[in-house]
Scaffold this motif. Structure first.
Motif, PDB file in Angstrom:
ATOM      1  N   SER A 192     -10.855  -3.280 -14.815  1.00  0.00           N
ATOM      2  CA  SER A 192     -11.879  -4.521 -14.587  1.00  0.00           C
ATOM      3  C   SER A 192     -11.501  -5.351 -13.597  1.00  0.00           C
ATOM      4  N   GLN A 193     -10.153  -5.463 -13.157  1.00  0.00           N
ATOM      5  CA  GLN A 193      -9.598  -6.472 -12.094  1.00  0.00           C
ATOM      6  C   GLN A 193      -9.478  -5.583 -10.702  1.00  0.00           C
ATOM      7  N   CYS A 194      -8.848  -4.395 -10.897  1.00  0.00           N
ATOM      8  CA  CYS A 194      -8.202  -3.673  -9.732  1.00  0.00           C
ATOM      9  C   CYS A 194      -8.811  -2.165  -9.862  1.00  0.00           C
ATOM     10  N   GLN A 220      -7.611 -19.548 -10.080  1.00  0.00           N
ATOM     11  CA  GLN A 220      -7.235 -18.417 -11.100  1.00  0.00           C
ATOM     12  C   GLN A 220      -6.037 -18.678 -12.010  1.00  0.00           C
ATOM     13  N   ILE A 278      -7.115  -5.936  -6.239  1.00  0.00           N
ATOM     14  CA  ILE A 278      -7.927  -6.447  -6.942  1.00  0.00           C
ATOM     15  C   ILE A 278      -9.232  -6.984  -6.019  1.00  0.00           C
ATOM     16  N   PHE A 282     -10.540 -12.699 -15.529  1.00  0.00           N
ATOM     17  CA  PHE A 282      -9.132 -12.687 -15.023  1.00  0.00           C
ATOM     18  C   PHE A 282      -8.289 -12.525 -16.190  1.00  0.00           C
ATOM     19  N   THR A 293     -11.973  -8.578  -7.635  1.00  0.00           N
ATOM     20  CA  THR A 293     -13.069  -9.607  -8.553  1.00  0.00           C
ATOM     21  C   THR A 293     -12.852 -11.181  -8.164  1.00  0.00           C
ATOM     22  N   TRP A 327      -0.969  -4.641 -10.402  1.00  0.00           N
ATOM     23  CA  TRP A 327      -2.413  -4.426  -9.802  1.00  0.00           C
ATOM     24  C   TRP A 327      -2.462  -4.723  -8.396  1.00  0.00           C
TER      25      TRP A 327
END
Length: 475
Positions: A102-104, A177, A166, A24, A168, A163
């Protein structure tokens, strides 16, 4: 030559694209790079457990027109071999997209320039369904409830990255985080936050309304930090600036500062090179295989500054998280390593030699036999000799067995581990107060202690620099 078009299966390609390996905080830093390139002075990040939007990043950079935004949303916008401005932190034109994906599954970007607002969206589920890269232009009115929207609307220029979806981490992970994010941004962008980047004002980054303070891993303002002579390495038409530092020994720091500069990886894993490209920290805590990680060198940190046209020489990847210099550069770096690590080990080797100090009679001594060393109790210590003189042969043998057992089973591994991990908490020395010392001296004098024995005691660790207690004791 016959050819045919073979389109990738977009849904499968998206899964691969999402699995590049970002965590993240690294993904957020990649998005933030674009804000710095856009000449932003203030960046606000919202990361809250909101049912609609978990993450939003707003900058006050130059903003983008509709055409510029479309181009920015395009994958592989840039030619990695093209010449870039010195302040450009990108390379492949993938950072915004791959970091976000990669996150959302829903990346939306709103941007304002020349009074015009542009908005574009990548919806990965929609793309998979249609099996085409279809960029959506949503209605701005649908985003009035997202964090930082009204702040964006009140700015003259700037960009808001959103985003949604999400997947992740869970809401319960957000406090952790956010803490990792703050620490990462404070380190990676500390040059920008400190205001030491030429031609740039000090950058301000806020996470959930709290301003981030820079974390300089070299602790350069501490009086005990050694900043060694810098060196410039010429490679092709570029210049590499190498600046070694030796951090203060733990005895020079408070527990708070010692823990702070250890970083979460600890001093041993944080030693080595710190690679900066255009003042942005990319890689840190590595010797690139040129030197073995060593506890004696855990205070050595070497800063390397390169320009953004040297990526090929350093093998920098898309995530800006791995690199390895070419062999020509490694030759110079190996030479620098040898010079710096010799000095970097002195805070430890210098202290270790004190056990051989001839002006002090110590309980422990360092012995060398057959090219091996071991720690032994000093049998010539006056207190031990005084005790032995009062024992019969059997008692003296028992004492000798006890001392040999203490020497043989000295918990060296545990001692080293504690000194490496908690040096400021290790306090082995027992302090004798004034009354205790005077009582001991008085008792010895009553037993007819000799002046020769007194002189010998004054050289020992317990009584050194405490002559006054002997003089004031009653005869």
């Amino acid at each position: 030559m016959n050819t045919e078009v073979v389109q990738p299966v977009v849904s499968n390609f998206i899964k691969s694209l999402r699995d590049i390996g970002y965590i993240f905080e690294v993904a957020v830093a990649d998005v933030l790079d674009n804000s710095i390139t856009a000449k932003a002075n203030n960046i606000h990040i919202s990361c809250l457990p909101d049912p609609k939007t978990t993450f939003a990043l707003l900058d006050d950079g130059v903003g983008m027109s509709n055409d510029e935004l479309i181009n920015a949303m395009r994958l592989a916008t840039n030619d990695p071999d093209s010449q870039r401005e010195g302040s450009d932190l990108g390379k492949f034109g993938l950072g915004l997209k791959t970091a976000s994906f990669s996150q959302c599954k829903d990346l939306t970007v709103l941007s304002k320039k020349d009074g015009e607002i542009s908005i574009k969206q990548w919806d990965l589920d929609f793309i998979s369904q249609k099996n085409e890269w279809l960029l959506i232009t949503p209605d701005v009115e649908n985003y009035t409830n997202i964090p930082l929207f009204y702040e964006f609307m009140n700015q003259d220029t700037g960009t808001l990255v959103v985003w949604r979806g999400i997947d992740t981490f869970h809401e319960s992970d957000i406090p952790n985080q956010v803490e990792n994010l703050r620490n990462h941004l404070a380190l990676v962008f500390h040059c920008f936050l400190e205001g030491v980047v030429p031609g740039k004002k000090a950058l301000k980054i806020y996470v959930n309304g709290q301003r981030i303070e820079p974390f300089n891993p070299f602790n350069p303002k501490h009086i005990a930090t050694q900043q060694l002579a810098s060196e410039k390495i010429k490679y092709l038409e570029s210049e590499i600036i190498v600046q070694p530092y030796i951090l203060p020994h733990h005895s020079k720091l408070s527990q708070k500062d010692y823990d702070k500069y250890a970083t979460k990886e600890g001093y041993t894993k944080s030693q080595g090179f710190y690679l900066y490209r255009a003042h942005r920290l990319l890689i840190y805590g590595t010797w690139w295989g040129m030197h073995r990680t060593n506890d004696a060198h855990k205070l050595v940190r070497i800063k390397i500054d390169i320009s953004n046209n040297q990526d090929a020489a350093w093998g920098i990847d898309i995530k800006k998280s791995t690199a390895s210099p070419v062999s020509e550069i490694k030759k110079d770096l190996k030479r620098i390593i040898q010079q710096v690590t010799v000095k970097g080990s002195r805070p430890f080797t210098g202290r270790g030699k004190k056990i051989e100090d001839k002006s002090t009679t110590r309980f422990w001594e360092l012995k060398t036999e057959n090219n091996k060393i071991h720690f032994a109790i000093n049998r010539e210590h006056p207190l031990i000799q005084n005790l032995e003189s009062k024992l019969d042969e059997e008692q003296e043998n028992i004492l000798n067995v006890i001392l040999m057992g203490i020497e043989s089973y000295l918990p060296l591994d545990a001692i080293v581990a504690q000194l490496n991990n908690n040096p400021l908490k290790v306090k082995q020395e027992t302090s004798f107060n004034e009354n205790e010392i005077k009582a001991l001296v008085e008792n010895w004098r009553k037993q007819g202690i000799s002046e020769t024995f007194i002189k010998d005691l004054l050289k020992t660790e317990i009584y050194k620099n405490k002559e006054a207690y002997f003089e004031n004791a009653e005869h």
